[in-house]
Design a protein around this motif. Structure first.
Motif, PDB file in Angstrom:
ATOM      1  N   ASP A 223       0.387  -1.083  -0.285  1.00  0.00           N
ATOM      2  CA  ASP A 223      -0.296   0.037   0.105  1.00  0.00           C
ATOM      3  C   ASP A 223       0.691   1.009  -0.220  1.00  0.00           C
ATOM      4  N   LEU A 224       1.797   1.049  -0.453  1.00  0.00           N
ATOM      5  CA  LEU A 224       3.074   2.359  -0.787  1.00  0.00           C
ATOM      6  C   LEU A 224       2.648   3.483  -1.237  1.00  0.00           C
ATOM      7  N   PHE A 225       2.667   4.354  -1.200  1.00  0.00           N
ATOM      8  CA  PHE A 225       2.260   5.822  -1.932  1.00  0.00           C
ATOM      9  C   PHE A 225       2.646   6.870  -1.222  1.00  0.00           C
ATOM     10  N   PRO A 226       2.979   8.502  -2.254  1.00  0.00           N
ATOM     11  CA  PRO A 226       3.940   9.298  -2.214  1.00  0.00           C
ATOM     12  C   PRO A 226       3.757   9.245  -0.215  1.00  0.00           C
ATOM     13  N   LEU A 227       4.675  10.099   0.021  1.00  0.00           N
ATOM     14  CA  LEU A 227       4.637   9.953   1.853  1.00  0.00           C
ATOM     15  C   LEU A 227       6.512  10.480   2.113  1.00  0.00           C
ATOM     16  N   GLY A 228       5.691  11.959   3.736  1.00  0.00           N
ATOM     17  CA  GLY A 228       7.023  12.558   4.032  1.00  0.00           C
ATOM     18  C   GLY A 228       8.495  11.156   4.607  1.00  0.00           C
TER      19      GLY A 228
END
Length: 403
Positions: A223-228
């Motif tokens: 479930d990875l997506f752009p995040l800091g």
């Protein structure tokens, strides 16, 4: 002093002061000046590498041409700057690449032998601490990260009490950090995008003692997506002295809750709520509380968790609002686990409703409500256009009733 030349202004750090437990200064962005500080319950490192993570994302978001860092930075950290910028820019084009000008210090080596782990008292941090119990020597708790320093002081005090009690139960010393850097970063970069850089800055303040700092993961590999804070980004803030490890992506949130449900410390001190609860730690009503309670119910541990209600409101579950991509991922994980277990059809229906956007409208009730609203609008229109006629009709009706 760190100076950045902005296309339409200047970003600069000034009045820097560093003593054994505190780093402070001011940052000026487009003629607005913000004081900032980091303070710690433990002595901090003399290097200023910690300023780089908080400067780079803000400089990129502000459209700065050049980021100049006087002094000497870690060669490894400087070498990672282009890749950090590439990742942020590809994720979000409003992060504009900037030129970094700084000297590199001589390559160093780890000088400390301790291992720190960021600890909020939530599911992710409990999972990583329990997973690496034999390796982790210290827990790092931050005031100013998820709970800003301008939040309710009583609420912040509760969170710190929880962290101290949890650390005591886990048998780990607690390092307490306080920072107000979000007082300026929030004007340029969202907390979601800034989270990894903010944690990295805190970790770099302990290069003299931590050879490794663990950052608990937010999402699984599926479930990875752009995040800091992300498995691609977090390791890039490492130096020769301190390595950052993004930990726990191999487990879903359901897996993590199941793992920590066997820990008395986690069940006694779990804190997941971002709302402003009237209770000690968790409101038990917000989206984050509800999805944690769902996972605890699946693990058969909801009644053992002291910091959350011991019953789950399925109507509230069905009405969870999906405001971001991460929430949908967590609900899908919970639904998949419920369906796999096959013994809680009511919870499965509630989760399916939430994923479809909430409970379906009852057609009959909708038609009755629409009819009532239409009648009210018609009467209001009649009164506005012919008030005398409406009055005579009312008199005639009252006259008939009096006979």
């Amino acid at each position: 002093m760190i100076a950045v030349n902005h296309r339409s202004g200047t970003l600069s750090f000034s009045d820097l002061s560093l003593d054994s437990n505190r780093l402070s200064g001011s940052i000026t962005i487009d003629q607005a000046t913000y004081p900032f500080f980091y303070s710690s319950s433990e002595p901090i490192s003399p290097e200023l590498d910690a300023l780089f993570p908080i400067a780079l994302p803000v400089a990129m978001k502000a459209g700065v041409d050049c980021l100049e860092v006087p002094g000497a930075l870690s060669p490894r950290l400087l070498g990672s700057a282009p890749q950090i910028q590439d990742i942020l820019h590809v994720w979000d084009r409003s992060f504009e690449r900037t030129r970094v000008e700084a000297d590199a210090r001589a390559p160093g080596a780890p000088v400390g032998d301790e291992v720190g782990c960021f600890f909020s008292g939530g599911v992710d941090s409990f999972f990583s601490v329990l997973k690496h119990d034999d390796e982790i020597t210290h827990l790092i708790f931050s005031e100013g990260f998820d709970l800003r320093l301008d939040a309710d002081p009583a609420r912040r005090a509760k969170a710190e009490v929880l962290a101290r009690e949890a650390a005591k139960a886990l048998g780990k010393p607690l390092v307490v950090m306080r920072t107000d850097v979000r007082s300026f970063s929030d004007h340029y970069v969202s907390g979601w995008d800034f989270s990894g850089a903010m944690l990295a800055a805190m970790g770099l303040l302990f290069q003299h003692r931590f050879r490794k700092v663990i950052i608990p993961s937010t999402h699984s590999f599926a479930d990875l997506f752009p995040l800091g804070t992300h498995p691609l980004l977090d390791p890039l803030w490492s130096t020769e002295e301190t390595e950052f490890v993004h930990d726990g992506c191999e487990a879903t949130r359901v897996d993590k809750v199941r793992a920590i449900s066997t820990s008395d410390a986690a069940m006694d001190w779990l804190r997941v709520c971002w709302e402003d609860p009237e209770s000690a730690y968790n409101c038990g009503r917000c989206e984050k509380c509800l999805r944690t309670m769902i996972a605890l119910r699946l693990a058969g541990a909801l009644r053992r968790c002291r910091t959350l209600p011991d019953t789950l409101d399925l109507r509230a579950v069905s009405r969870i609002r999906i405001a971001r991509e991460g929430t949908r991922a967590y609900l899908q994980q919970n639904l998949a686990a419920v369906e796999e277990a096959g013994d809680d059809p009511e919870l499965a229906r509630a989760l399916a409703l939430a994923l479809r956007g909430g409970p379906r409208i009852d057609p009959q009730r909708w038609a009755e409500a629409a009819k009532a609203k239409a009648g009210a609008r018609a009467r209001a229109l009649l009164w506005a256009r012919a008030p005398g006629l409406t009055a005579r009709l009312k008199q005639a009706r009252d006259s008939r009733r009096s006979r």
